[in-house]
Enzyme design. Structure first.
Site, mmCIF file in Angstrom:
data_model
loop_
_atom_site.group_PDB
_atom_site.id
_atom_site.type_symbol
_atom_site.label_atom_id
_atom_site.label_comp_id
_atom_site.label_asym_id
_atom_site.label_seq_id
_atom_site.Cartn_x
_atom_site.Cartn_y
_atom_site.Cartn_z
ATOM 1 N N ASP A 102 -29.483 149.239 -50.377
ATOM 2 C CA ASP A 102 -30.058 149.273 -48.966
ATOM 3 C C ASP A 102 -30.453 150.898 -49.128
ATOM 4 O OD1 ASP A 102 -29.319 146.671 -48.663
ATOM 5 O OD2 ASP A 102 -28.710 146.878 -46.618
ATOM 6 N N LYS A 165 -36.028 145.776 -44.559
ATOM 7 C CA LYS A 165 -34.982 145.712 -43.505
ATOM 8 C C LYS A 165 -35.402 146.456 -42.341
ATOM 9 C CE LYS A 165 -30.254 147.347 -43.146
ATOM 10 N NZ LYS A 165 -29.149 148.023 -43.819
ATOM 11 N N LYS A 194 -34.175 141.483 -43.823
ATOM 12 C CA LYS A 194 -33.187 141.521 -43.263
ATOM 13 C C LYS A 194 -33.111 142.279 -41.815
ATOM 14 C CE LYS A 194 -28.645 144.104 -43.913
ATOM 15 N NZ LYS A 194 -27.730 144.759 -45.015
#
Length: 235
Positions: A102, A165, A194
């Site tokens: 991430d 995300k 996400k």
């Protein structure tokens, strides 16, 4: 294990587990805390645990043969480190066993309209992880206008990322239904989306999945899939 499930599977807490990156990114997290996180992930069959880079090797060892992956963060939480630093972080994380990365978008570059540099930053991490780990790009929605959110998603997609995300959980705001819907509309069905930042109860998770989220980042995962509402604040 995949978290890209059908929305119909979001109806009851016990069937939600495979959506979750069970998260512990606190600065003072100890080895005992990481061990507990991994045991909870084994028990509930979460998609991954999400830990700081220092703990990747331990988490990988603890989760061996469990079907639970290991996610870590790169350029976290500001995204303002150099591309070379992000690549080095990602490369070491993969060597230590990370299955998913991430990474934080260079928000300042995006807001300066230095789009080529922002895209190159993402692409370099994607290339470093190619064939070894998926890459999610944290766009930090609380810092962006809707137009900038769209641009961040477009750059992430063109750079070859696997997911976009919402948030680090350390910046302003968090996951909202409106942002998830916008991100899903922008990236289409090809990328994961996400939702992270302030996700703390079952109803919120169900709304986010209905809006297009295919992964949820939360520190309250156990409470959510157990059907209770987490107390306090945090990731």
């Amino acid at each position: 294990m995949t978290a890209d499930l059908n929305k119909e599977q979001a109806g009851e807490p016990s069937r939600l587990a495979a959506y979750f990156d069970h998260t512990l990114l606190k600065q003072d997290a100890t080895s005992d805390d990481i061990s507990r996180l991994c045991e909870e992930a084994r028990q509930h069959r979460f998609a991954t645990v999400c830990v700081n880079p220092f703990w990747v090797a331990l988490a990988k060892e603890l989760l061996a043969e469990s079907g639970v992956g290991v996610t870590t963060v790169v350029g976290f939480p500001l995204g303002a480190t150099s591309t070379a630093s992000k690549v080095a972080e990602a490369t070491r994380a993969v060597e230590d066993g990370a299955d998913e990365i991430d990474m934080v978008l260079n928000v300042g570059a995006l807001k300066s309209m230095l789009y080529e540099k922002a895209e190159q930053d993402i692409a370099a991490v994607v290339q470093a992880c190619a064939g070894q780990a998926k890459v999610k790009v944290i766009i930090e929605t609380g810092q962006l206008t809707d137009e900038q959110k769209v641009k961040a998603c477009e750059l992430s997609k063109s750079a070859g990322a696997d997911f976009v995300k919402t948030s680090t959980g350390f910046g302003p705001g968090g996951a909202t239904v409106e942002d998830i819907a916008l991100m899903r509309q922008t990236v289409g069905p090809e990328l994961g989306v996400k939702a992270s930042g302030g996700v703390r109860d079952l109803a919120a998770v169900q709304r986010l999945i209905a809006a297009g989220a295919t992964r949820i980042g939360a520190s309250s995962s156990v409470a959510i899939v157990s059907g209770s509402c987490a107390q306090g604040s945090g990731y």
